[in-house]
Design a protein around this motif. Structure first.
Motif, mmCIF file in Angstrom:
data_model
loop_
_atom_site.group_PDB
_atom_site.id
_atom_site.type_symbol
_atom_site.label_atom_id
_atom_site.label_comp_id
_atom_site.label_asym_id
_atom_site.label_seq_id
_atom_site.Cartn_x
_atom_site.Cartn_y
_atom_site.Cartn_z
ATOM 1 N N GLY A 154 17.985 4.484 -8.771
ATOM 2 C CA GLY A 154 17.614 3.233 -9.417
ATOM 3 C C GLY A 154 16.497 2.541 -8.664
ATOM 4 O O GLY A 154 15.889 3.103 -7.745
ATOM 5 N N THR A 155 16.247 1.304 -9.060
ATOM 6 C CA THR A 155 15.167 0.510 -8.479
ATOM 7 C C THR A 155 15.594 -0.953 -8.481
ATOM 8 O O THR A 155 16.554 -1.327 -9.174
ATOM 9 N N PRO A 156 14.895 -1.796 -7.730
ATOM 10 C CA PRO A 156 15.136 -3.228 -7.894
ATOM 11 C C PRO A 156 14.997 -3.610 -9.372
ATOM 12 O O PRO A 156 14.035 -3.220 -10.034
ATOM 13 N N SER A 157 15.975 -4.358 -9.881
ATOM 14 C CA SER A 157 16.032 -4.668 -11.305
ATOM 15 C C SER A 157 15.405 -6.028 -11.588
ATOM 16 O O SER A 157 15.884 -7.055 -11.087
ATOM 17 N N TYR A 158 14.364 -6.023 -12.406
ATOM 18 C CA TYR A 158 13.724 -7.273 -12.808
ATOM 19 C C TYR A 158 14.743 -8.188 -13.499
ATOM 20 O O TYR A 158 14.802 -9.390 -13.224
ATOM 21 N N ILE A 159 15.556 -7.606 -14.385
ATOM 22 C CA ILE A 159 16.514 -8.420 -15.147
ATOM 23 C C ILE A 159 17.550 -9.039 -14.222
ATOM 24 O O ILE A 159 17.809 -10.241 -14.252
ATOM 25 N N GLU A 160 18.171 -8.202 -13.387
ATOM 26 C CA GLU A 160 19.260 -8.682 -12.519
ATOM 27 C C GLU A 160 18.770 -9.703 -11.520
ATOM 28 O O GLU A 160 19.461 -10.688 -11.229
ATOM 29 N N ARG A 161 17.563 -9.515 -10.990
ATOM 30 C CA ARG A 161 17.101 -10.455 -9.961
ATOM 31 C C ARG A 161 16.811 -11.823 -10.574
ATOM 32 O O ARG A 161 17.039 -12.854 -9.926
ATOM 33 N N VAL A 162 16.337 -11.880 -11.837
ATOM 34 C CA VAL A 162 16.152 -13.181 -12.477
ATOM 35 C C VAL A 162 17.513 -13.806 -12.782
ATOM 36 O O VAL A 162 17.726 -14.997 -12.511
ATOM 37 N N GLU A 163 18.441 -13.028 -13.323
ATOM 38 C CA GLU A 163 19.793 -13.550 -13.558
ATOM 39 C C GLU A 163 20.375 -14.165 -12.293
ATOM 40 O O GLU A 163 21.029 -15.205 -12.328
ATOM 41 N N SER A 164 20.137 -13.499 -11.164
ATOM 42 C CA SER A 164 20.760 -13.892 -9.897
ATOM 43 C C SER A 164 19.961 -14.934 -9.125
ATOM 44 O O SER A 164 20.383 -15.363 -8.050
ATOM 45 N N GLY A 165 18.806 -15.334 -9.647
ATOM 46 C CA GLY A 165 18.020 -16.362 -8.983
ATOM 47 C C GLY A 165 17.246 -15.875 -7.781
ATOM 48 O O GLY A 165 16.946 -16.665 -6.876
ATOM 49 N N ASN A 185 0.822 -1.218 0.000
ATOM 50 C CA ASN A 185 0.000 0.000 0.000
ATOM 51 C C ASN A 185 0.855 1.266 0.000
ATOM 52 O O ASN A 185 0.479 2.297 0.565
ATOM 53 N N MET A 186 2.008 1.193 -0.660
ATOM 54 C CA MET A 186 2.903 2.345 -0.801
ATOM 55 C C MET A 186 3.395 2.423 -2.237
ATOM 56 O O MET A 186 3.337 1.445 -2.986
ATOM 57 N N TYR A 187 3.896 3.597 -2.614
ATOM 58 C CA TYR A 187 4.497 3.759 -3.934
ATOM 59 C C TYR A 187 5.928 3.225 -3.902
ATOM 60 O O TYR A 187 6.749 3.639 -3.081
ATOM 61 N N LEU A 188 6.216 2.296 -4.817
ATOM 62 C CA LEU A 188 7.566 1.755 -4.977
ATOM 63 C C LEU A 188 8.074 2.140 -6.353
ATOM 64 O O LEU A 188 7.499 1.735 -7.367
ATOM 65 N N PRO A 189 9.147 2.956 -6.458
ATOM 66 C CA PRO A 189 9.682 3.352 -7.766
ATOM 67 C C PRO A 189 10.097 2.145 -8.595
ATOM 68 O O PRO A 189 10.633 1.169 -8.068
ATOM 69 N N MET A 190 9.864 2.235 -9.913
ATOM 70 C CA MET A 190 10.188 1.123 -10.795
ATOM 71 C C MET A 190 11.042 1.500 -11.996
ATOM 72 O O MET A 190 11.424 0.619 -12.760
ATOM 73 N N GLY A 191 11.329 2.801 -12.210
ATOM 74 C CA GLY A 191 12.160 3.110 -13.363
ATOM 75 C C GLY A 191 12.548 4.567 -13.445
ATOM 76 O O GLY A 191 11.750 5.453 -13.117
ATOM 77 N N TYR A 192 13.777 4.805 -13.891
ATOM 78 C CA TYR A 192 14.276 6.165 -14.094
ATOM 79 C C TYR A 192 14.712 6.375 -15.543
ATOM 80 O O TYR A 192 14.121 7.143 -16.279
ATOM 81 N N GLN A 193 15.758 5.670 -15.974
ATOM 82 C CA GLN A 193 16.298 5.867 -17.319
ATOM 83 C C GLN A 193 15.995 4.692 -18.245
ATOM 84 O O GLN A 193 16.642 4.531 -19.275
ATOM 85 N N GLY A 194 15.002 3.896 -17.870
ATOM 86 C CA GLY A 194 14.636 2.728 -18.664
ATOM 87 C C GLY A 194 15.200 1.469 -18.043
ATOM 88 O O GLY A 194 16.246 1.482 -17.395
ATOM 89 N N MET A 195 14.504 0.354 -18.255
ATOM 90 C CA MET A 195 14.872 -0.902 -17.601
ATOM 91 C C MET A 195 16.319 -1.312 -17.867
ATOM 92 O O MET A 195 17.051 -1.697 -16.945
ATOM 93 N N THR A 227 23.822 2.347 -7.537
ATOM 94 C CA THR A 227 22.491 2.946 -7.655
ATOM 95 C C THR A 227 21.867 3.089 -6.272
ATOM 96 O O THR A 227 22.165 2.326 -5.349
ATOM 97 N N LEU A 228 20.973 4.076 -6.160
ATOM 98 C CA LEU A 228 20.285 4.370 -4.908
ATOM 99 C C LEU A 228 18.800 4.085 -5.087
ATOM 100 O O LEU A 228 18.181 4.632 -6.002
ATOM 101 N N TRP A 229 18.240 3.232 -4.227
ATOM 102 C CA TRP A 229 16.851 2.806 -4.368
ATOM 103 C C TRP A 229 16.015 3.253 -3.175
ATOM 104 O O TRP A 229 16.402 3.030 -2.026
ATOM 105 N N ASP A 230 14.853 3.813 -3.464
ATOM 106 C CA ASP A 230 13.827 4.003 -2.450
ATOM 107 C C ASP A 230 13.070 2.687 -2.304
ATOM 108 O O ASP A 230 12.236 2.344 -3.142
ATOM 109 N N VAL A 231 13.371 1.940 -1.258
ATOM 110 C CA VAL A 231 12.631 0.703 -0.972
ATOM 111 C C VAL A 231 11.915 0.837 0.375
ATOM 112 O O VAL A 231 11.779 -0.117 1.139
ATOM 113 N N GLY A 232 11.442 2.052 0.646
ATOM 114 C CA GLY A 232 10.691 2.300 1.862
ATOM 115 C C GLY A 232 9.405 1.495 1.937
ATOM 116 O O GLY A 232 8.848 1.307 3.026
ATOM 117 N N ALA A 233 8.921 1.024 0.792
ATOM 118 C CA ALA A 233 7.718 0.183 0.783
ATOM 119 C C ALA A 233 7.986 -1.201 1.365
ATOM 120 O O ALA A 233 7.046 -1.960 1.618
#
Length: 386
Positions: A237-248, A39-49, A61-67
């Motif tokens: 930055g934000t949590p990376s969909y690509i990197e997290r899948v690469e990393s398992g 129930n919070m805003y979580l950033p998902m992109g700045y300069q493209g995935m 990179t610096l991520w707002d993960v306050g959510a």
């Protein structure tokens, strides 16, 4: 409330969705999209995935993960209560340590996969994924009649991730941070701002999470990090969909749900069936272990043109029969391959098995493989599971 982007398109921000202490900073620094998380805003992109992905893998990179909210457990029965929440044996849980745990329901399904932090003998945080675990914990505490207080503390994590993160955090706090073991934390401060500094984060590129303990100081903390990161070309930055899948790294609601159990998704090491504690889901997990799993989460290569992330599960066939579905899929620029996770019938889970995937109206070939696809675990997450 409406914000206007540089191209004059309105961004509608709801008052009903909570904002982290860093929200205004993410707006100033050009965040282009958000999702709703706890129930919070979580950033998902700045300069493209892809650009955000390469900044994470090559820089900092610096991520707002306050959510990523905290469920705080205190009181005389705090440790006993936490052990009733999770099948992981917490006997060797030191003050100042983090542990990755699963929380299971009576059927053995995974309700959440938080990181637990032990701040004192009877003081714990659960740093949760996207679910109302605060309510589950309060209800369970009432039912068990344990002497605990369950609440959400004023604690909002800010992640600094990437191979250059160590330089940034050392410049901010001192070289002692370089010696901090993975999945350990220390209470500290900067300019009088109280912080729990943990060597954690939802990537395997290395980094830290700064749990801000005064929500009024979020904007100042963000700017302090950005200033320290200038010599290293730090980027928002934000949590990376690509990197997290690469990393398992598995994502709740995609790869893990309350309809999956730890043995199916490769988290059996987090289940202790021999301990005496009658934690939630213990009998169900015993039966699942005894009977054997009928399906499993596997890595998968998808042999097609580069894919965008899947918005919904894709059906999988083996020898013309439906055997499961893709849970996560994406094109990896580093590997130059489409990769993903799939939940498949156990007989189709052996590496090398050929599958067919229905993507829209097209069928494409795929091959089962192991994961992680890129393994930085020895370098970055050494000692997390022990």
């Amino acid at each position: 409330m409406t914000y206007t982007s540089k191209n004059n398109n309105p961004k509608v921000i709801s008052f009903q969705i909570r904002k982290s202490p860093y929200f205004e900073a993410t707006q100033r620094y050009g965040c282009k999209s958000y999702i709703i998380y706890n129930n919070m805003y979580l950033p998902m992109g700045y300069q493209g995935m892809v650009n955000d992905y390469w900044y994470l893998k090559k820089g900092v990179t610096l991520w707002d993960v306050g959510a990523e909210r905290q469920v705080e457990i205190t009181g005389p029965d705090a440790f006993k209560f936490l052990q009733n929440l999770t099948p992981r044996n917490l006997t060797n849980f030191d003050i100042g340590q983090c542990k990755y745990v699963t929380l299971t329901n009576p059927d053995g399904g995974i309700l959440n996969d938080p990181v637990a932090l032990r701040l004192a003998k009877n003081h714990f945080w659960l740093s949760i994924a996207d679910r109302d675990i605060w309510l589950w914990a309060k209800g369970l505490a009432q039912g068990l009649q344990m002497q605990v207080t369950i609440q959400e503390p004023d604690a909002s994590p800010l992640a600094i991730q990437g191979p250059l993160s160590f330089n940034v955090v050392a410049d901010l706090f001192g070289n002692w941070v370089r010696e901090m073991p993975y999945f350990r934390f220390r209470e500290t401060e900067i300019e009088g701002i109280p912080i729990v500094l943990a060597r954690t984060g939802w990537s395997k590129q290395g980094g830290y999470e700064l749990y801000l303990r005064d929500g009024k100081k979020g904007d100042r903390l963000w700017e302090l990090v950005m200033e320290a990161g200038k010599p290293y070309d730090i980027q928002p930055g934000t949590p990376s969909y690509i990197e997290r899948v690469e990393s398992g790294l598995l994502n709740y609601w995609q790869d893990i749900t309350d309809q999956t159990n730890p043995f199916e998704v490769g988290l059996g090491k987090l289940v202790s069936l021999k301990q005496e504690v009658d934690y939630v889901g213990k009998e169900a997990l015993k039966k699942i272990k005894s009977d054997g799993i009928k399906r499993k989460l596997v890595g998968i290569y998808i042999h097609s043109k580069p894919l965008s992330q899947n918005a919904q599960p894709w059906a999988i066939e083996c020898n013309g029969e439906h055997v499961g579905e893709i849970t996560s899929a994406i094109y990896s620029p580093d590997l130059d391959k489409n990769i993903g996770f799939a939940m498949v019938d156990i007989q189709c889970g052996k590496p090398g098995t050929k599958l067919a995937i229905k993507i829209d109206k097209e069928k494409v070939d795929a091959t089962v493989t192991s994961y992680p696809f890129i393994d930085n675990s020895e370098k970055v997450w050494a000692g997390v599971i022990r």
